[in-house]
Design a protein around this motif. Structure first.
Motif, PDB file in Angstrom:
ATOM      1  N   SER A   1       0.819  -1.206   0.000  1.00 40.27           N
ATOM      2  CA  SER A   1       0.000   0.000   0.000  1.00 40.27           C
ATOM      3  C   SER A   1       0.855   1.259   0.000  1.00 40.27           C
ATOM      4  N   ALA A   2       1.969   1.237   0.749  1.00 36.36           N
ATOM      5  CA  ALA A   2       2.810   2.425   0.880  1.00 36.36           C
ATOM      6  C   ALA A   2       3.528   2.787  -0.412  1.00 36.36           C
ATOM      7  N   VAL A   3       3.942   1.776  -1.195  1.00 35.26           N
ATOM      8  CA  VAL A   3       4.746   2.047  -2.389  1.00 35.26           C
ATOM      9  C   VAL A   3       3.921   2.086  -3.665  1.00 35.26           C
ATOM     10  N   ALA A   4       2.628   1.813  -3.562  1.00 36.87           N
ATOM     11  CA  ALA A   4       1.810   1.709  -4.777  1.00 36.87           C
ATOM     12  C   ALA A   4       1.843   2.976  -5.612  1.00 36.87           C
ATOM     13  N   GLY A   5       1.766   4.133  -4.968  1.00 39.01           N
ATOM     14  CA  GLY A   5       1.724   5.388  -5.714  1.00 39.01           C
ATOM     15  C   GLY A   5       3.018   5.705  -6.437  1.00 39.01           C
ATOM     16  N   ALA A   6       4.127   5.132  -5.981  1.00 42.92           N
ATOM     17  CA  ALA A   6       5.421   5.422  -6.594  1.00 42.92           C
ATOM     18  C   ALA A   6       5.765   4.473  -7.725  1.00 42.92           C
ATOM     19  N   LEU A   7       4.962   3.460  -7.951  1.00 44.19           N
ATOM     20  CA  LEU A   7       5.266   2.464  -8.974  1.00 44.19           C
ATOM     21  C   LEU A   7       4.514   2.752 -10.265  1.00 44.19           C
ATOM     22  N   PRO A   8       5.162   2.592 -11.427  1.00 45.92           N
ATOM     23  CA  PRO A   8       4.442   2.724 -12.697  1.00 45.92           C
ATOM     24  C   PRO A   8       3.443   1.591 -12.874  1.00 45.92           C
ATOM     25  N   ALA A   9       2.477   1.804 -13.767  1.00 47.00           N
ATOM     26  CA  ALA A   9       1.428   0.809 -13.979  1.00 47.00           C
ATOM     27  C   ALA A   9       2.001  -0.541 -14.390  1.00 47.00           C
ATOM     28  N   SER A  10       3.054  -0.526 -15.195  1.00 46.46           N
ATOM     29  CA  SER A  10       3.636  -1.788 -15.654  1.00 46.46           C
ATOM     30  C   SER A  10       4.248  -2.571 -14.503  1.00 46.46           C
ATOM     31  N   ALA A  11       4.854  -1.865 -13.525  1.00 49.79           N
ATOM     32  CA  ALA A  11       5.450  -2.545 -12.373  1.00 49.79           C
ATOM     33  C   ALA A  11       4.375  -3.153 -11.489  1.00 49.79           C
ATOM     34  N   VAL A  12       3.287  -2.418 -11.262  1.00 46.87           N
ATOM     35  CA  VAL A  12       2.178  -2.951 -10.467  1.00 46.87           C
ATOM     36  C   VAL A  12       1.571  -4.172 -11.158  1.00 46.87           C
ATOM     37  N   ALA A  13       1.426  -4.075 -12.482  1.00 47.46           N
ATOM     38  CA  ALA A  13       0.893  -5.212 -13.240  1.00 47.46           C
ATOM     39  C   ALA A  13       1.801  -6.420 -13.120  1.00 47.46           C
ATOM     40  N   ALA A  14       3.103  -6.193 -13.180  1.00 47.63           N
ATOM     41  CA  ALA A  14       4.046  -7.306 -13.096  1.00 47.63           C
ATOM     42  C   ALA A  14       4.001  -7.969 -11.724  1.00 47.63           C
ATOM     43  N   VAL A  15       3.920  -7.158 -10.655  1.00 38.89           N
ATOM     44  CA  VAL A  15       3.833  -7.717  -9.309  1.00 38.89           C
ATOM     45  C   VAL A  15       2.558  -8.543  -9.167  1.00 38.89           C
ATOM     46  N   THR A  16       1.457  -8.011  -9.669  1.00 36.10           N
ATOM     47  CA  THR A  16       0.192  -8.743  -9.627  1.00 36.10           C
ATOM     48  C   THR A  16       0.297 -10.052 -10.390  1.00 36.10           C
ATOM     49  N   ALA A  17       0.947 -10.013 -11.545  1.00 34.60           N
ATOM     50  CA  ALA A  17       1.100 -11.215 -12.364  1.00 34.60           C
ATOM     51  C   ALA A  17       2.024 -12.230 -11.713  1.00 34.60           C
ATOM     52  N   VAL A  18       3.050 -11.757 -11.006  1.00 37.22           N
ATOM     53  CA  VAL A  18       3.938 -12.681 -10.288  1.00 37.22           C
ATOM     54  C   VAL A  18       3.141 -13.496  -9.277  1.00 37.22           C
ATOM     55  N   ALA A  19       2.276 -12.801  -8.535  1.00 32.55           N
ATOM     56  CA  ALA A  19       1.431 -13.521  -7.572  1.00 32.55           C
ATOM     57  C   ALA A  19       0.524 -14.516  -8.289  1.00 32.55           C
ATOM     58  N   ALA A  20      -0.032 -14.104  -9.435  1.00 27.99           N
ATOM     59  CA  ALA A  20      -0.906 -14.992 -10.197  1.00 27.99           C
ATOM     60  C   ALA A  20      -0.163 -16.245 -10.646  1.00 27.99           C
ATOM     61  N   GLY A  21       1.051 -16.067 -11.162  1.00 26.67           N
ATOM     62  CA  GLY A  21       1.827 -17.211 -11.625  1.00 26.67           C
ATOM     63  C   GLY A  21       2.204 -18.158 -10.503  1.00 26.67           C
ATOM     64  N   ALA A  22       2.600 -17.586  -9.355  1.00 28.45           N
ATOM     65  CA  ALA A  22       2.974 -18.427  -8.229  1.00 28.45           C
ATOM     66  C   ALA A  22       1.773 -19.203  -7.695  1.00 28.45           C
ATOM     67  N   ILE A  23       0.632 -18.529  -7.593  1.00 26.84           N
ATOM     68  CA  ILE A  23      -0.565 -19.187  -7.071  1.00 26.84           C
ATOM     69  C   ILE A  23      -1.036 -20.280  -8.024  1.00 26.84           C
ATOM     70  N   LEU A  24      -1.069 -19.964  -9.319  1.00 29.34           N
ATOM     71  CA  LEU A  24      -1.532 -20.950 -10.295  1.00 29.34           C
ATOM     72  C   LEU A  24      -0.646 -22.191 -10.293  1.00 29.34           C
ATOM     73  N   THR A  25       0.654 -21.987 -10.179  1.00 30.32           N
ATOM     74  CA  THR A  25       1.578 -23.115 -10.134  1.00 30.32           C
ATOM     75  C   THR A  25       1.397 -23.918  -8.855  1.00 30.32           C
ATOM     76  N   MET A  26       1.180 -23.230  -7.753  1.00 29.70           N
ATOM     77  CA  MET A  26       0.937 -23.927  -6.492  1.00 29.70           C
ATOM     78  C   MET A  26      -0.320 -24.788  -6.563  1.00 29.70           C
ATOM     79  N   VAL A  27      -1.385 -24.251  -7.160  1.00 27.49           N
ATOM     80  CA  VAL A  27      -2.629 -25.012  -7.289  1.00 27.49           C
ATOM     81  C   VAL A  27      -2.410 -26.272  -8.121  1.00 27.49           C
ATOM     82  N   ALA A  28      -1.714 -26.113  -9.251  1.00 27.70           N
ATOM     83  CA  ALA A  28      -1.508 -27.246 -10.156  1.00 27.70           C
ATOM     84  C   ALA A  28      -0.525 -28.261  -9.605  1.00 27.70           C
ATOM     85  N   ASP A  29       0.513 -27.790  -8.931  1.00 33.73           N
ATOM     86  CA  ASP A  29       1.591 -28.678  -8.509  1.00 33.73           C
ATOM     87  C   ASP A  29       1.345 -29.301  -7.141  1.00 33.73           C
ATOM     88  N   THR A  30       0.620 -28.599  -6.273  1.00 33.64           N
ATOM     89  CA  THR A  30       0.528 -29.042  -4.889  1.00 33.64           C
ATOM     90  C   THR A  30      -0.908 -29.277  -4.431  1.00 33.64           C
TER      91      THR A  30
END
Length: 253
Positions: free
Chosen positions: A194-223
């Motif tokens: 929440s604290a750093v959100a305003g300082a990040l460009p849209a692409s960086a926020v999107a990438a962080v969100t996508a990283v979580a998506a990729g990790a979660i999706l892999t966890m669901v499929a693998d574990t």
């Protein structure tokens, strides 16, 4: 400052499911099929959250490239972590008794499995909570489906890990202190997001969100789905669908 504190509170709420699961797993002898059913339901919730909250949000923010790069990075990070965890005993996840003809794991395997699952929960919980924090900073309100998905999926992780630690002779102070620390880390990650959100460009926020998506999706499929199938294979598909529909309904409410 109020937004940061609010985000930290939501992150703590989501992460507290790990501690709740740890208490249940340590103090109760819950049948494996019940644990598997909870895990299957959580997998369905997460599949919906990844599809309609995380991946779609990342795409809407900055297009396909950050989504692809972030998702692949998250999937690769989780896979690498899971390989390391497997070497430390994470593949010996059954806690007690005979499981489909397999012998009971030794105390060393139970301890390694419990610690490995705890490390995995930390690696999952930090980006998930950071996404919660980013959402509160930009939208002014937390996504109910994201918090619900994280909460529901965290319960079986804490439950199975603490049960393994109990079987290996770990004390209550050690187990609850460990999972309490991971819940606290989730709170910090949400507050930082929440604290750093305003300082990040849209692409960086999107990438962080996508990283979580990729990790979660892999966890669901693998574990999550494979482990749920081992104990509740007759109904695991229906339970996953039920979780998916509940999560989808929350996202459309």
């Amino acid at each position: 400052m109020v937004d940061v504190l609010e985000a930290g509170g939501w992150g703590l709420l989501a992460g507290s499911a790990l501690l709740l699961g740890a208490v249940l797993g340590y103090t109760l002898r819950i049948p494996h099929q019940v644990v598997a059913s909870v895990m299957a339901f959580g997998a369905g919730v997460l599949l919906s959250a990844v599809s309609f909250e995380l991946a779609l949000e990342a795409y809407d923010r900055s297009g396909m490239l950050p989504l692809v790069l972030g998702t692949v990075a998250g999937a690769a990070a989780y896979t690498a972590g899971n390989v390391l965890l497997a070497r430390r005993g994470a593949r010996h996840r059954k806690r007690s008794g005979q499981v489909r003809g397999r012998s009971q794991p030794s105390e060393g395997q139970q301890a390694g499995s419990g610690l490995a699952l705890a490390l995995g929960a930390l690696l999952d919980g930090v980006p998930e909570s950071a996404v919660i924090g980013l959402g509160t900073a930009e939208g002014g309100a937390v996504s109910a489906v994201t918090v619900a998905a994280v909460f529901i999926s965290n319960v079986p992780e804490g439950l199975s890990s603490s049960a393994g630690m109990r079987g290996a002779g770990r004390g209550k102070g050690y187990v609850f202190g460990l999972w309490g620390s991971i819940a606290a880390a989730s709170m910090v990650a949400a507050a930082v997001g929440s604290a750093v959100a305003g300082a990040l460009p849209a692409s960086a926020v999107a990438a962080v969100t996508a990283v979580a998506a990729g990790a979660i999706l892999t966890m669901v499929a693998d574990t999550m789905i494979p482990e749920a199938f081992e104990e509740a294979h007759q109904a695991v598909g229906l339970i996953v669908v039920a979780g998916f529909l509940v999560s989808f309904a929350l996202s459309r409410a």
